[in-house]
Scaffold this active site. Structure first.
Site, short mmCIF file in Angstrom:
data_model
loop_
_atom_site.label_atom_id
_atom_site.label_comp_id
_atom_site.label_asym_id
_atom_site.label_seq_id
_atom_site.Cartn_x
_atom_site.Cartn_y
_atom_site.Cartn_z
N GLU A 50 9.09 -3.81 0.18
CA GLU A 50 7.74 -4.24 -0.20
C GLU A 50 7.34 -5.51 0.53
O GLU A 50 6.20 -5.66 0.98
CB GLU A 50 7.65 -4.43 -1.72
CG GLU A 50 7.68 -3.14 -2.51
CD GLU A 50 6.59 -2.17 -2.08
OE1 GLU A 50 5.40 -2.55 -2.10
OE2 GLU A 50 6.92 -1.03 -1.69
N GLU A 66 0.14 0.42 3.13
CA GLU A 66 0.63 1.80 3.19
C GLU A 66 0.86 2.24 4.64
O GLU A 66 1.79 3.00 4.92
CB GLU A 66 -0.34 2.74 2.48
CG GLU A 66 -0.53 2.47 0.99
CD GLU A 66 0.79 2.45 0.22
OE1 GLU A 66 1.72 3.17 0.61
OE2 GLU A 66 0.87 1.72 -0.79
#
Length: 264
Positions: free
Chosen positions: A112, A82
Site C-alpha cells: 500500500e 490502482e
C-alpha cells in the site's frame, strides 16, 4: 547493519523502483483525463458505490473501480493508486523482492505504501516539486504550491514532498480535531491536531495523526491568527518533550500546512 536497517534500506530501493515505474507510465500517459489514464493500462474505468472502499483493480477483467461518492481529488488519487497496483503486479522482480522482505500485514502495508508512492509520482512531476521548493524552500507554503500546480490534495502533496526531499524534514497538515471526526467547523477550546504527516527518509522524528498541538505553539498561533509564521519553535511530541525545530506554518482554508526541520 541491523535487521531493521537492512529492511529499511531494501524498502528505499523498492520505493525507488516504484517511482521509476510510475514516472515512466506518467510520461507515456501524461493526461489529466481519468479514462485516458486507465486506458494507458489497457483497462476500463468505472465509477460505482464501493461503500467505505476507495477503489479496486480487477486484472482478470481489466477494470479499475473508483468510489463515485468521493471528491474529485480523492478519485484521482485512488485511480493513480490502482494504476500503481497494476504496475507493481506486472513487475515480477519487485513483487518477488517484496515477498522475500516482508510477510503478513507488513507485506500488505509495504504494498500500500509503494502504491501511494506510485500514485503521487504519477500525479505530481519532479518539475512541480523542484519548482515549488526552489520558490518557497522547505515550508508549509510549498505544500500548498505543489497541490495547486498538480491539482491534488494537500496530503498527497506532502507525501510526494517527503519522498522527494533528501534533507531531514517533516511535512504536516494540521486541523481542528473536530475535522478528524468529519466536522470541519472549529470549536473554540477544542484545539488543533495533526491530521496528516510524512517525514523524509533522513528525518529521525515523526508525528502520528491525532497528535495535539499545544496552545501557543507556532502552528496553533498561525491557525488562530490566519497569518503565516516561520520561526524557531519545537516538535509537538505527545510525550511533551520539546525538541527545538524550525517551523513553517501556512494557514489555508481552516487548516495549517506545516514544515518542520531540526534546528542545527
Amino acid at each position: 547493519m541491523t535487521a531493521n536497517e537492512t529492511q529499511t534500506h531494501s524498502f528505499e530501493a523498492h520505493k525507488a523502483r516504484m517511482r521509476a515505474l510510475a514516472r515512466e507510465f506518467g510520461r507515456a500517459h501524461a493526461s489529466k483525463d481519468p479514462h485516458a489514464l486507465a486506458e494507458g493500462l489497457g483497462a476500463r474505468l468505472a465509477y460505482m458505490d464501493l461503500g467505505e472502499r476507495d477503489g479496486a483493480y480487477d486484472p482478470e477483467h481489466g477494470v479499475i473501480l473508483v468510489n463515485g461518492s468521493h471528491s474529485r481529488e480523492r478519485q484521482r488519487f485512488t485511480l493513480a493508486h490502482e494504476v500503481s497496483h497494476a504496475l507493481l503486479l506486472a513487475d515480477e522482480d519487485l513483487l518477488s523482492d517484496l515477498h522475500d522482505t516482508f510477510d503478513g500485514e507488513a507485506l500488505e502495508n509495504a504494498i500500500e505504501t509503494l502504491c501511494n508512492v506510485g500514485a503521487a509520482t504519477i500525479l505530481i512531476s519532479d518539475d512541480d516539486l523542484r519548482s515549488a521548493l526552489e520558490r518557497f524552500g522547505t515550508s508549509g507554503q510549498t505544500i500548498a504550491e505543489v497541490a495547486r500546480r498538480a491539482d491534488v490534495s494537500a496530503p498527497v502533496a506532502l507525501y510526494a514532498l517527503a519522498d522527494f526531499v533528501r534533507t531531514p524534514a517533516m511535512f504536516v497538515v494540521c486541523a481542528p480535531d473536530s475535522a478528524l471526526r468529519g466536522h470541519a467547523r472549529f470549536s473554540p477550546g477544542r484545539g488543533v491536531v495533526v491530521q496528516h504527516s510524512a517525514s523524509t527518509a533522513s528525518m529521525r522524528y515523526s508525528l502520528s495523526p491525532g497528535t495535539p498541538i499545544p496552545e501557543g505553539h507556532t502552528v496553533d498561533t498561525a491557525f488562530r491568527t490566519g497569518l503565516p509564521i516561520d520561526e524557531v519553535s519545537f516538535f509537538p511530541f505527545r510525550s511533551g518533550k520539546r525538541m527545538p525545530a524550525i517551523v513553517s506554518a501556512f494557514p489555508q482554508r481552516g487548516r495549517v500546512l506545516c514544515a518542520f526541520e531540526e534546528r542545527g
